[in-house]
Design a protein around this motif. Structure first.
Motif, PDB file in Angstrom:
ATOM      1  N   TYR A 127       0.802  -1.224   0.000  1.00 13.66           N
ATOM      2  CA  TYR A 127       0.000   0.000   0.000  1.00 13.66           C
ATOM      3  C   TYR A 127       0.839   1.281   0.000  1.00 13.66           C
ATOM      4  CZ  TYR A 127      -4.141  -2.808   1.173  1.00 13.66           C
ATOM      5  OH  TYR A 127      -5.176  -3.697   1.155  1.00 13.66           O
ATOM      6  N   ASN A 128       2.161   1.158   0.068  1.00  9.07           N
ATOM      7  CA  ASN A 128       3.035   2.341   0.109  1.00  9.07           C
ATOM      8  C   ASN A 128       2.743   3.260  -1.080  1.00  9.07           C
ATOM      9  OD1 ASN A 128       5.646   3.897  -0.551  1.00  9.07           O
ATOM     10  ND2 ASN A 128       6.022   3.118   1.511  1.00  9.07           N
ATOM     11  N   PRO A 129       2.462   4.560  -0.831  1.00  9.19           N
ATOM     12  CA  PRO A 129       2.066   5.455  -1.932  1.00  9.19           C
ATOM     13  C   PRO A 129       3.175   5.735  -2.936  1.00  9.19           C
ATOM     14  CG  PRO A 129       2.280   6.666   0.137  1.00  9.19           C
ATOM     15  CD  PRO A 129       2.394   5.217   0.482  1.00  9.19           C
ATOM     16  N   GLN A 130       4.450   5.661  -2.524  1.00  5.72           N
ATOM     17  CA  GLN A 130       5.559   5.946  -3.441  1.00  5.72           C
ATOM     18  C   GLN A 130       6.077   4.678  -4.144  1.00  5.72           C
ATOM     19  OE1 GLN A 130       5.791   7.607  -0.231  1.00  5.72           O
ATOM     20  NE2 GLN A 130       4.885   9.378  -1.265  1.00  5.72           N
ATOM     21  N   MET A 131       6.377   3.641  -3.367  1.00 10.09           N
ATOM     22  CA  MET A 131       7.012   2.440  -3.929  1.00 10.09           C
ATOM     23  C   MET A 131       6.115   1.213  -3.887  1.00 10.09           C
ATOM     24  SD  MET A 131      10.687   2.877  -2.000  1.00 10.09           S
ATOM     25  CE  MET A 131       9.886   2.687  -0.400  1.00 10.09           C
ATOM     26  N   GLY A 132       4.872   1.379  -3.479  1.00  8.52           N
ATOM     27  CA  GLY A 132       3.985   0.231  -3.292  1.00  8.52           C
ATOM     28  C   GLY A 132       3.639  -0.499  -4.578  1.00  8.52           C
ATOM     29  N   LEU A 133       3.468  -1.813  -4.466  1.00  6.15           N
ATOM     30  CA  LEU A 133       3.129  -2.633  -5.628  1.00  6.15           C
ATOM     31  C   LEU A 133       1.769  -2.278  -6.205  1.00  6.15           C
ATOM     32  CD1 LEU A 133       4.337  -6.165  -4.427  1.00  6.15           C
ATOM     33  CD2 LEU A 133       5.418  -4.685  -6.115  1.00  6.15           C
ATOM     34  N   LEU A 134       0.826  -1.906  -5.350  1.00  4.92           N
ATOM     35  CA  LEU A 134      -0.526  -1.625  -5.825  1.00  4.92           C
ATOM     36  C   LEU A 134      -0.552  -0.394  -6.728  1.00  4.92           C
ATOM     37  CD1 LEU A 134      -3.497  -2.274  -5.903  1.00  4.92           C
ATOM     38  CD2 LEU A 134      -3.788  -1.118  -3.695  1.00  4.92           C
ATOM     39  N   ASN A 135       0.019   0.706  -6.268  1.00  5.89           N
ATOM     40  CA  ASN A 135       0.061   1.917  -7.090  1.00  5.89           C
ATOM     41  C   ASN A 135       0.907   1.726  -8.343  1.00  5.89           C
ATOM     42  OD1 ASN A 135      -1.644   3.347  -5.442  1.00  5.89           O
ATOM     43  ND2 ASN A 135      -0.048   4.533  -4.437  1.00  5.89           N
TER      44      ASN A 135
END
Length: 293
Positions: A127-135
């Protein structure tokens, strides 16, 4: 001649009754008693406040938010952990998947065996906004407008927590349904084949009625777990941002140990117990489990 009193069954029951009394019933009564007092962890005495804590409960906006979040948790969990898990179990027990079913069962069950702390750490990276897999995935498929700080956004935080919980828990419920499906007599499916029933028809006419008792148990586990949920929201968001992902258990913990108000925390705990008991009784009444048709 007088009948002998059946002492042996009572002796077998005594250890379990003792442990239930010590670890469940006595603490339950003690907690209810504590809800009438105002005190903290280190108090030498308790101040009796009567129904003031209960009145405060109905005026507490965080309690209302927490109850709504617990209800969201319950509804989504029932959809995925009951209905989707039952469909998944039926597919895995179908003749077409017999060869790969053991491998798939292991794959689906692995998340259940992983510690919730490890899973929360994993999903915090996802869920990380910078390095997250989802984004990163959303940007890769051209849906970058959907990217957001999933745990830092008040509109998505609770749903992000619920999604993680479904990923971990669905394997257990699926396995319980698989065990129930394996116990269904094969003659019922053979009779359905003779009648010309397809896979969907057999699911609704044979599988679904035969797993009714297991469905009740799974519903009870899922709904009660949703009312009592603590680990997932506490580790991932601690009820934030603001109080958007707060649940009753997290609110109780923060009230008792962060704000040092054990009396009001006991009141929240009593409310949590009552909600769990009410939903359990409703399910027992509606399902009519254990009764002959």
């Amino acid at each position: 001649m007088k009948k002998k009193f059946p002492l042996t069954p009572i002796l077998f029951l005594l250890p379990s009754v003792f442990f239930l009394a010590v670890f469940i019933y006595i603490p339950l009564v003690q907690n209810f008693y504590n809800s009438f007092f105002d005190f903290n962890v280190f108090s030498n005495s308790k101040e009796f406040v009567g129904l003031a804590q209960i009145k405060k409960l109905f005026q507490d906006d965080i309690v209302m938010v927490s109850i709504m979040n617990n209800f969201k948790y319950a509804i989504i969990s029932v959809i995925f952990q009951i209905f989707f898990a039952l469909i998944l179990a039926s597919i895995l027990e179908d003749k077409l998947f017999r060869k790969v079913a053991p491998t798939l069962r292991v794959i689906y069950f692995i998340p259940v065996m992983i510690s919730i702390s490890v899973i929360a750490l994993l999903f915090s990276f996802i869920y990380n906004p910078q390095m997250g897999l989802l984004n990163s995935f959303l940007e890769l498929v051209g849906l970058d407008t959907w990217a957001r700080p999933w745990l830092g956004d008040s509109t998505s935080a609770i749903y992000s927590v619920i999604a993680m919980s479904q990923w971990q828990s669905i394997g257990l419920i699926t396995m319980l349904f698989i065990v129930a499906i394996q116990k269904i007599p094969n003659e019922l499916y053979e009779a359905a084949d003779i009648d010309g029933a397809g896979r969907i028809r057999k699911f609704f006419s044979v599988t679904l009625p035969q797993v009714k008792e297991t469905m009740f148990v799974n519903l009870l586990i899922t709904v009660t777990g949703s009312i009592l949920v603590f680990n997932e929201p506490f580790i991932l968001t601690n009820g934030g941002p603001g109080n958007s992902s707060m649940t009753l258990a997290v609110h109780m913990y923060q009230t008792g140990f962060s704000r040092d108000n054990m009396g009001y925390a006991s009141t929240i705990a009593t409310l949590t117990f009552l909600l769990s008991a009410i939903f359990a009784l409703i399910q027992i009444k509606v399902s009519k489990t254990g009764k002959e048709d």
